[in-house]
Scaffold this motif. Structure first.
Motif, PDB file in Angstrom:
ATOM      1  N   ALA A 185      -7.169  -0.170  -5.211  1.00 25.90           N
ATOM      2  CA  ALA A 185      -7.043   0.474  -3.896  1.00 25.90           C
ATOM      3  C   ALA A 185      -8.076  -0.076  -2.924  1.00 25.90           C
ATOM      4  N   THR A 241      -7.104  -2.029   0.492  1.00 23.57           N
ATOM      5  CA  THR A 241      -7.594  -1.469   1.752  1.00 23.57           C
ATOM      6  C   THR A 241      -8.474  -2.474   2.496  1.00 23.57           C
ATOM      7  N   ALA A 278       0.834  -1.208   0.000  1.00 26.91           N
ATOM      8  CA  ALA A 278       0.000   0.000   0.000  1.00 26.91           C
ATOM      9  C   ALA A 278       0.865   1.252   0.000  1.00 26.91           C
ATOM     10  N   ASP A 279       1.920   1.239   0.794  1.00 27.62           N
ATOM     11  CA  ASP A 279       2.815   2.391   0.867  1.00 27.62           C
ATOM     12  C   ASP A 279       3.534   2.618  -0.470  1.00 27.62           C
ATOM     13  N   LYS A 280       4.031   1.568  -1.056  1.00 30.28           N
ATOM     14  CA  LYS A 280       4.812   1.680  -2.295  1.00 30.28           C
ATOM     15  C   LYS A 280       3.964   1.987  -3.527  1.00 30.28           C
ATOM     16  N   THR A 281       2.678   1.674  -3.454  1.00 28.03           N
ATOM     17  CA  THR A 281       1.812   1.901  -4.623  1.00 28.03           C
ATOM     18  C   THR A 281       0.885   3.101  -4.459  1.00 28.03           C
ATOM     19  N   ARG A 282       1.019   3.811  -3.331  1.00 25.07           N
ATOM     20  CA  ARG A 282       0.142   4.957  -3.049  1.00 25.07           C
ATOM     21  C   ARG A 282       0.117   5.923  -4.239  1.00 25.07           C
ATOM     22  N   GLY A 283      -1.082   6.242  -4.704  1.00 21.99           N
ATOM     23  CA  GLY A 283      -1.256   7.161  -5.818  1.00 21.99           C
ATOM     24  C   GLY A 283      -1.151   6.516  -7.189  1.00 21.99           C
TER      25      GLY A 283
END
Length: 92
Positions: free
Chosen positions: A69, A73, A57-62
């Motif tokens: 997403a 989540t 999630a952190d590495k793919t944010r945006g």
């Protein structure tokens, strides 16, 4: 359109954690009852999968579409809830 590889990865990590927690099949639950699957090890496996999902999630944010997403989540939320529900004697 969601990437099939991304969906597969998230589903695989989520399923690994759920299996470790004994939800996917009776064989896993039976192994835990018979002492073949140590409960703290199961918790560690589930926590490791959750940590990988959090990193993802952190590495793919945006960079994810809505479906990706939402899937990520949901998997994270589900595993956090399951781990929080485990009895305290299983350790952290």
């Amino acid at each position: 359109m969601p990437s099939p590889e991304f969906v597969g990865l998230v589903n695989s990590l989520h399923a690994t954690a759920e299996a470790a927690l004994g939800d996917l099949n009776a064989a896993t639950a039976s192994a835990a009852r018979d002492g073949l699957l140590h409960e703290s090890r199961a918790r560690q496996t589930a926590q490791r999968s959750l940590n990988l999902l959090l990193m993802l999630a952190d590495k793919t944010r945006g960079n994810l579409d809505f479906t990706e997403a939402d899937l990520l989540t949901g998997a994270i939320s589900s595993l956090r809830e399951r781990l929080a529900e485990l009895p305290a004697e299983l350790g952290h």
